[in-house]
Design a protein around this motif. Structure first.
Motif, PDB file in Angstrom:
ATOM      1  N   MET A   1      20.772 123.854  85.128  1.00  0.00           N
ATOM      2  CA  MET A   1      20.769 124.010  86.608  1.00  0.00           C
ATOM      3  C   MET A   1      20.773 122.611  87.376  1.00  0.00           C
ATOM      4  SD  MET A   1      16.742 125.391  87.792  1.00  0.00           S
ATOM      5  CE  MET A   1      16.869 124.895  89.224  1.00  0.00           C
ATOM      6  N   THR A   2      21.144 122.851  88.543  1.00  0.00           N
ATOM      7  CA  THR A   2      21.394 121.892  89.322  1.00  0.00           C
ATOM      8  C   THR A   2      21.138 122.097  90.990  1.00  0.00           C
ATOM      9  OG1 THR A   2      23.146 119.985  90.046  1.00  0.00           O
ATOM     10  CG2 THR A   2      23.899 122.211  89.621  1.00  0.00           C
ATOM     11  N   ASP A   3      21.699 121.184  91.756  1.00  0.00           N
ATOM     12  CA  ASP A   3      21.703 121.562  93.117  1.00  0.00           C
ATOM     13  C   ASP A   3      22.868 121.499  93.915  1.00  0.00           C
ATOM     14  OD1 ASP A   3      21.829 119.058  94.060  1.00  0.00           O
ATOM     15  OD2 ASP A   3      19.804 118.663  93.600  1.00  0.00           O
ATOM     16  N   SER A   4      22.975 121.913  95.136  1.00  0.00           N
ATOM     17  CA  SER A   4      24.360 122.032  95.673  1.00  0.00           C
ATOM     18  C   SER A   4      25.065 120.506  96.096  1.00  0.00           C
ATOM     19  CB  SER A   4      24.490 122.802  96.809  1.00  0.00           C
ATOM     20  OG  SER A   4      23.618 122.229  97.868  1.00  0.00           O
ATOM     21  N   ASN A   5      24.159 119.423  96.010  1.00  0.00           N
ATOM     22  CA  ASN A   5      24.623 118.218  96.379  1.00  0.00           C
ATOM     23  C   ASN A   5      25.657 117.680  95.052  1.00  0.00           C
ATOM     24  OD1 ASN A   5      23.307 116.837  98.339  1.00  0.00           O
ATOM     25  ND2 ASN A   5      21.604 117.135  97.260  1.00  0.00           N
ATOM     26  N   SER A   6      25.859 118.834  93.982  1.00  0.00           N
ATOM     27  CA  SER A   6      26.782 118.454  92.740  1.00  0.00           C
ATOM     28  C   SER A   6      28.124 119.051  93.422  1.00  0.00           C
ATOM     29  CB  SER A   6      26.115 119.101  91.814  1.00  0.00           C
ATOM     30  OG  SER A   6      26.291 120.682  91.785  1.00  0.00           O
ATOM     31  N   GLY A   7      28.167 119.843  94.357  1.00  0.00           N
ATOM     32  CA  GLY A   7      29.378 120.393  94.852  1.00  0.00           C
ATOM     33  C   GLY A   7      29.590 121.832  94.135  1.00  0.00           C
ATOM     34  N   ILE A   8      28.490 122.099  93.112  1.00  0.00           N
ATOM     35  CA  ILE A   8      28.524 123.408  92.463  1.00  0.00           C
ATOM     36  C   ILE A   8      28.021 124.669  93.268  1.00  0.00           C
ATOM     37  CG2 ILE A   8      28.168 124.828  90.356  1.00  0.00           C
ATOM     38  CD1 ILE A   8      28.127 122.065  89.041  1.00  0.00           C
ATOM     39  N   PHE A   9      28.892 125.472  93.783  1.00  0.00           N
ATOM     40  CA  PHE A   9      28.042 126.618  94.387  1.00  0.00           C
ATOM     41  C   PHE A   9      28.004 127.749  93.582  1.00  0.00           C
ATOM     42  CE2 PHE A   9      29.545 123.601  97.512  1.00  0.00           C
ATOM     43  CZ  PHE A   9      28.596 123.256  98.289  1.00  0.00           C
ATOM     44  N   GLU A  10      27.762 129.099  94.085  1.00  0.00           N
ATOM     45  CA  GLU A  10      27.483 130.266  93.290  1.00  0.00           C
ATOM     46  C   GLU A  10      28.806 130.710  92.313  1.00  0.00           C
ATOM     47  OE1 GLU A  10      26.137 134.969  93.887  1.00  0.00           O
ATOM     48  OE2 GLU A  10      26.224 133.887  95.600  1.00  0.00           O
ATOM     49  N   LYS A  11      30.056 130.590  93.163  1.00  0.00           N
ATOM     50  CA  LYS A  11      31.168 131.221  92.342  1.00  0.00           C
ATOM     51  C   LYS A  11      31.461 130.187  90.809  1.00  0.00           C
ATOM     52  CE  LYS A  11      35.972 132.269  92.727  1.00  0.00           C
ATOM     53  NZ  LYS A  11      37.163 132.453  93.810  1.00  0.00           N
ATOM     54  N   GLN A  12      31.408 128.924  91.495  1.00  0.00           N
ATOM     55  CA  GLN A  12      31.660 127.960  90.349  1.00  0.00           C
ATOM     56  C   GLN A  12      30.569 127.872  89.299  1.00  0.00           C
ATOM     57  OE1 GLN A  12      32.339 123.705  91.398  1.00  0.00           O
ATOM     58  NE2 GLN A  12      33.240 123.279  89.360  1.00  0.00           N
ATOM     59  N   ALA A  13      29.417 128.112  89.819  1.00  0.00           N
ATOM     60  CA  ALA A  13      28.129 128.004  88.966  1.00  0.00           C
ATOM     61  C   ALA A  13      28.287 129.132  87.789  1.00  0.00           C
ATOM     62  CB  ALA A  13      27.016 128.320  89.798  1.00  0.00           C
ATOM     63  N   LYS A  14      28.620 130.522  88.300  1.00  0.00           N
ATOM     64  CA  LYS A  14      29.106 131.461  87.432  1.00  0.00           C
ATOM     65  C   LYS A  14      30.117 131.272  86.179  1.00  0.00           C
ATOM     66  CE  LYS A  14      27.336 135.222  90.317  1.00  0.00           C
ATOM     67  NZ  LYS A  14      27.791 136.461  91.058  1.00  0.00           N
ATOM     68  N   GLN A  15      31.160 130.513  86.637  1.00  0.00           N
ATOM     69  CA  GLN A  15      32.270 130.187  85.815  1.00  0.00           C
ATOM     70  C   GLN A  15      31.707 129.328  84.658  1.00  0.00           C
ATOM     71  OE1 GLN A  15      35.190 128.658  88.612  1.00  0.00           O
ATOM     72  NE2 GLN A  15      35.860 130.729  89.168  1.00  0.00           N
ATOM     73  N   LEU A  16      30.780 128.364  85.257  1.00  0.00           N
ATOM     74  CA  LEU A  16      30.337 127.443  83.939  1.00  0.00           C
ATOM     75  C   LEU A  16      29.115 127.824  83.429  1.00  0.00           C
ATOM     76  CD1 LEU A  16      30.332 124.145  86.617  1.00  0.00           C
ATOM     77  CD2 LEU A  16      31.960 124.663  84.695  1.00  0.00           C
ATOM     78  N   GLY A  17      28.525 128.911  83.785  1.00  0.00           N
ATOM     79  CA  GLY A  17      27.379 129.440  83.030  1.00  0.00           C
ATOM     80  C   GLY A  17      26.275 128.730  83.335  1.00  0.00           C
ATOM     81  N   VAL A  18      26.020 128.122  84.866  1.00  0.00           N
ATOM     82  CA  VAL A  18      25.051 127.326  85.098  1.00  0.00           C
ATOM     83  C   VAL A  18      24.316 127.936  86.379  1.00  0.00           C
ATOM     84  CG1 VAL A  18      25.866 125.254  84.160  1.00  0.00           C
ATOM     85  CG2 VAL A  18      26.346 125.584  86.664  1.00  0.00           C
ATOM     86  N   TYR A  19      23.335 127.493  86.828  1.00  0.00           N
ATOM     87  CA  TYR A  19      22.505 128.003  88.250  1.00  0.00           C
ATOM     88  C   TYR A  19      22.364 126.885  89.051  1.00  0.00           C
ATOM     89  CZ  TYR A  19      21.609 131.854  85.060  1.00  0.00           C
ATOM     90  OH  TYR A  19      21.728 132.733  83.882  1.00  0.00           O
TER      91      TYR A  19
END
Length: 278
Positions: A1-19
Motif C-alpha cells: 500500500m502507498t499514499d496518493s503522493n505516488s500518483g496512484i489513485f483508486e482506479k490504478q490501484a485496483k489495476q496494480l493490485g495495491v491500496y
C-alpha cells in the motif's frame, strides 16, 4: 500500500493490485482528500484564487484502519509512504507498525511522485516473486538513493508564500525572470541552480539528468519520468520534448504530486530517473 503522493489513485490501484491512502489538504480551513473530494483541477483553481493551502499526513486512525482491514485477508503488508525527508508520515507509520508483530513493514525508500510510484510497482513485482514483506522493505530501502528528481517553477510566488524564497529575492527574481531549479536526492528539497528563463531551466535539468545517468547510475536499470503541475497540455508538450531528447528511453509521465505543487504553483516542470526491478 502507498499514499496518493505516488500518483496512484483508486482506479490504478485496483489495476496494480495495491491500496492507497488519499493525502489530506487543508484549504481555507476545510479538510479535503486528494482524489476523493479534491481533484487536481479543483486544487489549482483554489490555489489560483489565493486560498490558504496546507498539507498534512494521513491520520494514524486512517493508516491503521486500512491496515486492520487488509490484515483480515492478507498475511503481511508493505507500506510505502512518501519520503521521510518531506513528511513525518513515514516515521508515524513506522511507530504504529511496531504494534503489528512484523506483519506490517514500512519502507522508507525516500521517494515521491513518479519515483514513489515505481517503488510501489517494484514491491508488487517482488511480492509476486514470493518475497516476504520484510525482504521487500529491505530491497526498497537498499535502492532508496537510486533516484533523482529535478523541478523548476514558473513563478516564485508560491515558493515565497511557503517561505522557501524571501520576499526581496522573489521580487528581484521576478523582474529578472529568474527560475529556480530544485532537486530531490533522497533528502529534502534543495536548490540546484538559478537561471534566467524557463528554457535555460529545462536545459539545466536535462543536463543534470544526463550527468546522473552517465555517472552515479551508469549501468543500473533506470526509468525516466516527467511531471508537471497545472495544464495537461503543458504536460504533453514537456513529455514530447523530453522523449525526443532521450529517444532510446521510455519516458513515463504523470502530474506532479499536489504536495509539491502546493509549493511550486502551476506551470512547474519536473524530470527524474529512478531504479526499477527487472
Amino acid at each position: 500500500m502507498t499514499d496518493s503522493n505516488s500518483g496512484i489513485f483508486e482506479k490504478q490501484a485496483k489495476q496494480l493490485g495495491v491500496y492507497t491512502l488519499p493525502m489530506p489538504f487543508c484549504i481555507d480551513g476545510a479538510w479535503l482528500y486528494e482524489g476523493v473530494d479534491l481533484s487536481a483541477a479543483e486544487f489549482y483553481e483554489k490555489q489560483a484564487a489565493g486560498a490558504e493551502i496546507t498539507t498534512s499526513q494521513p491520520s494514524p486512525a486512517d493508516v491503521t484502519g486500512l491496515w486492520e482491514e487488509l490484515l483480515k485477508t492478507h498475511d503481511q503488508i508493505v507500506h510505502i509512504p512518501m519520503t521521510s525527508a518531506l513528511s513525518s508520515g513515514c516515521a508515524t507509520a513506522q511507530s504504529l507498525a511496531q504494534e503489528y508483530g512484523g506483519r506490517v513493514q514500512v519502507a522508507d525508500n525516500r521517494r515521491i511522485s513518479l519515483t514513489q510510484q515505481q517503488a510501489v510497482k517494484d514491491a508488487a513485482l517482488l511480492a509476486c516473486r514470493g518475497h516476504t514483506a520484510a525482504e521487500i522493505r529491505r530491497r526498497l530501502e537498499e535502492h532508496a538513493l537510486d533516484a533523482s528528481i529535478y523541478v523548476t517553477a514558473d513563478t516564485l510566488k508560491y515558493l515565497k508564500k511557503g517561505g522557501r524564497v524571501t520576499p526581496g529575492a522573489a521580487a528581484i527574481g521576478t523582474v529578472l525572470n529568474i527560475k529556480p531549479v530544485l532537486q530531490i536526492q533522497g533528502g529534502p528539497v534543495d536548490a540546484c541552480a538559478k537561471v534566467r528563463g524557463m528554457r535555460q531551466a529545462t536545459e539545466k535539468m536535462l543536463d543534470a539528468l544526463c550527468a546522473d545517468l552517465t555517472g552515479r547510475f551508469e549501468g543500473m536499470p533506470m526509468h525516466l519520468g516527467v511531471a508537471w503541475s497545472g495544464s495537461e497540455e503543458l504536460g504533453r508538450k514537456w513529455h514530447r520534448y523530453v522523449q525526443a531528447r532521450f529517444p532510446k528511453c521510455r519516458v513515463q509521465a504523470a502530474p506532479l504530486a499536489l504536495s509539491i505543487a502546493c509549493h511550486t504553483g502551476p506551470g512547474a516542470l519536473g524530470v527524474g530517473c529512478f531504479y526499477y526491478e527487472e
